[in-house]
Design a protein around this motif. Sequence first.
Motif, mmCIF file in Angstrom:
data_model
loop_
_atom_site.group_PDB
_atom_site.id
_atom_site.type_symbol
_atom_site.label_atom_id
_atom_site.label_comp_id
_atom_site.label_asym_id
_atom_site.label_seq_id
_atom_site.Cartn_x
_atom_site.Cartn_y
_atom_site.Cartn_z
ATOM 1 N N UNK A 177 38.190 86.038 46.490
ATOM 2 C CA UNK A 177 37.878 85.119 45.398
ATOM 3 C C UNK A 177 36.490 85.381 44.849
ATOM 4 N N UNK A 178 36.368 85.502 43.535
ATOM 5 C CA UNK A 178 35.120 85.899 42.886
ATOM 6 C C UNK A 178 34.663 84.841 41.881
ATOM 7 N N UNK A 179 33.367 84.544 41.894
ATOM 8 C CA UNK A 179 32.769 83.657 40.886
ATOM 9 C C UNK A 179 32.178 84.532 39.783
ATOM 10 N N UNK A 180 32.906 84.628 38.670
ATOM 11 C CA UNK A 180 32.481 85.487 37.562
ATOM 12 C C UNK A 180 32.257 84.664 36.291
ATOM 13 N N UNK A 181 31.767 83.440 36.446
ATOM 14 C CA UNK A 181 31.519 82.598 35.277
ATOM 15 C C UNK A 181 30.415 83.146 34.381
ATOM 16 N N UNK A 182 29.593 84.045 34.889
ATOM 17 C CA UNK A 182 28.604 84.715 34.050
ATOM 18 C C UNK A 182 29.284 85.444 32.881
ATOM 19 N N UNK A 183 30.564 85.786 33.046
ATOM 20 C CA UNK A 183 31.292 86.553 32.025
ATOM 21 C C UNK A 183 32.085 85.643 31.087
ATOM 22 N N UNK A 184 31.714 84.377 30.993
ATOM 23 C CA UNK A 184 32.454 83.441 30.141
ATOM 24 C C UNK A 184 32.524 83.916 28.693
ATOM 25 N N UNK A 185 31.482 84.555 28.201
ATOM 26 C CA UNK A 185 31.482 85.076 26.824
ATOM 27 C C UNK A 185 31.907 86.537 26.764
ATOM 28 N N UNK A 186 32.608 86.997 27.781
ATOM 29 C CA UNK A 186 32.982 88.407 27.844
ATOM 30 C C UNK A 186 33.967 88.852 26.798
ATOM 31 N N UNK A 187 34.609 87.910 26.100
ATOM 32 C CA UNK A 187 35.514 88.321 25.017
ATOM 33 C C UNK A 187 34.750 88.932 23.850
ATOM 34 N N UNK A 188 33.407 88.719 23.787
ATOM 35 C CA UNK A 188 32.582 89.374 22.756
ATOM 36 C C UNK A 188 32.184 90.739 23.308
ATOM 37 N N UNK A 189 32.977 91.735 22.994
ATOM 38 C CA UNK A 189 32.858 93.028 23.647
ATOM 39 C C UNK A 189 31.608 93.801 23.269
ATOM 40 N N UNK A 190 30.871 93.333 22.286
ATOM 41 C CA UNK A 190 29.644 94.030 21.921
ATOM 42 C C UNK A 190 28.461 93.700 22.814
ATOM 43 N N UNK A 191 28.591 92.690 23.651
ATOM 44 C CA UNK A 191 27.478 92.274 24.503
ATOM 45 C C UNK A 191 27.460 93.057 25.809
ATOM 46 N N UNK A 192 26.252 93.338 26.287
ATOM 47 C CA UNK A 192 26.113 93.962 27.599
ATOM 48 C C UNK A 192 26.190 92.889 28.672
ATOM 49 N N UNK A 193 26.301 93.316 29.922
ATOM 50 C CA UNK A 193 26.361 92.367 31.018
ATOM 51 C C UNK A 193 25.135 91.476 31.084
ATOM 52 N N UNK A 194 23.956 92.041 30.795
ATOM 53 C CA UNK A 194 22.730 91.251 30.847
ATOM 54 C C UNK A 194 22.659 90.235 29.714
ATOM 55 N N UNK A 195 23.312 90.541 28.593
ATOM 56 C CA UNK A 195 23.273 89.636 27.449
ATOM 57 C C UNK A 195 24.254 88.474 27.569
ATOM 58 N N UNK A 196 25.181 88.607 28.486
ATOM 59 C CA UNK A 196 26.138 87.530 28.683
ATOM 60 C C UNK A 196 25.478 86.358 29.391
ATOM 61 N N UNK A 197 26.152 85.234 29.404
ATOM 62 C CA UNK A 197 25.643 84.067 30.101
ATOM 63 C C UNK A 197 26.722 83.022 30.223
ATOM 64 N N UNK A 198 26.584 82.173 31.218
ATOM 65 C CA UNK A 198 27.552 81.114 31.469
ATOM 66 C C UNK A 198 27.278 79.974 30.494
ATOM 67 N N UNK A 199 28.021 79.955 29.383
ATOM 68 C CA UNK A 199 27.739 79.033 28.286
ATOM 69 C C UNK A 199 27.830 77.568 28.713
ATOM 70 N N UNK A 200 28.696 77.249 29.659
ATOM 71 C CA UNK A 200 28.869 75.846 30.040
ATOM 72 C C UNK A 200 27.726 75.310 30.892
ATOM 73 N N UNK A 201 26.734 76.143 31.184
ATOM 74 C CA UNK A 201 25.538 75.627 31.851
ATOM 75 C C UNK A 201 24.862 74.538 31.022
#
Length: 451
Positions: A235-259
């Motif tokens: 089981x993995x906690x990958x909520x950091x990738x909540x905005x991952x559907x925006x494929x132009x963003x890098x991993x560092x630019x992503x963020x858990x929007x529901x914070x």
Amino acid sequence: LSSSGDDVEFESSSLVRAGESLRSGRRLLLACGLGAALAAAVFCGNLAGVGTGRPAVVGLASSDDGKDKDHEGNGSKGSKGHETSTTTKPTWMSRRGSFMVIGDWGYDPQHHWINIRNDTCVSAIAEKMSATMKMLGDVQFVINVGDSFYPNGVRSKDDPQWENKWRNVFDDSVRSVPWYSVYGNHDYQFDPCACSDKLEDCAQVHDDPKNLSFFQMPSWTYHVDQPELNLEIIGLDLNHYMNGFMHGLSGDDLGFADCQHTMCKDMCFYRSKLRAKESLKLFEERAANSAAKNLLVFSHYPTDYFSSAPDFMNQLKDNSKHDVFYFGGHRHNTDQFSTASIAPNVNWLVGGGGGWSCDGQEQGFVVGEIGEDYSIKTYSVLVDYEVCCIPPSAPTTTSTPNATADSRRSGTPSEPAAVGSRQDKTKSEAPPEGCPPPTKSERPLRPRYPC
């Protein structure tokens, strides 16, 4: 066949043959040893039916059309939920076990999207899970990919939502096995776990296999060995990738929007990023070191959210040491066509649990059957679309503030948006009064209002 000479004569020659057959059968039974009595009974039953043109039933299943039937010969299901056969091993005996997978099911009567048919959907899915569990007869566990408590998660283990949204929805049989779970984005919002590194503060974290009153969730990311099934659950906690559907963003630019809905927005962003790195590292280590044939990997998000994590995607595709099965939710459908492929391995979207909305026509859950050779077959079990979802052109009396019947589709009422279209996913209404507006980097998959 006569009385006092030839006074009585029977015209039916078939009865004569039947009598001869019965006598022959009786002699055969006397000649048979006890160890062969069952086979003799079948043979003698066939002999006794010579005069009628069909074999006689002598207590065993008989199928003229080749289909399996039960011991009453009526084609009904056997005690294990599968049709039994006198010549082949029943299907249930050829398995090591089975499991079910579901996500995005935590329906709330006040906070849900306009096209879900109230709690009818999740109730129908729960009933079908119960029926499927009884039919299979060997379900070992349930995998739950999160968003278990809309709209904001639970605050503690005393929260009444445990009772109202889980225990009162899924019957005792479905909850009689462990539910291995992870946090979804909604689950974190009011959960103290978003603002703490202490496992004891986390309302959903629970590590007592003997207590099935809560999920089995040792940490926000974890693995559980199942050696008797030759598999490992990860089981993995990958909520950091909540905005991952925006494929132009890098991993560092992503963020858990529901914070933004938590009590510690900045620390939540920081923690979610660390937990995602910890999760990816755990999967890498288990893929390298696990002795299991099968890895069942799951998080809240589908594979098309991980374009900024190419190493993770390549590891999911690698079948050199394991067969990998990945399950994610967040988008509210149950399918394999809307995700990014990890072939030759298998992945599923399992977000069609009936808790928030219908993002497609496939609402339900997934079943995995583990064969004698430990191979796994997966398939979806769906409820009727009309049971779960309100068609785009249908009138509705249920609404969410500021939501309209057209707010989840593009085009005219007769032209619903295609499943998975970018236009459909990103279109959202303005927030109600008092709700914080979306941040610049936030383009939620579906509206989350009211706040």
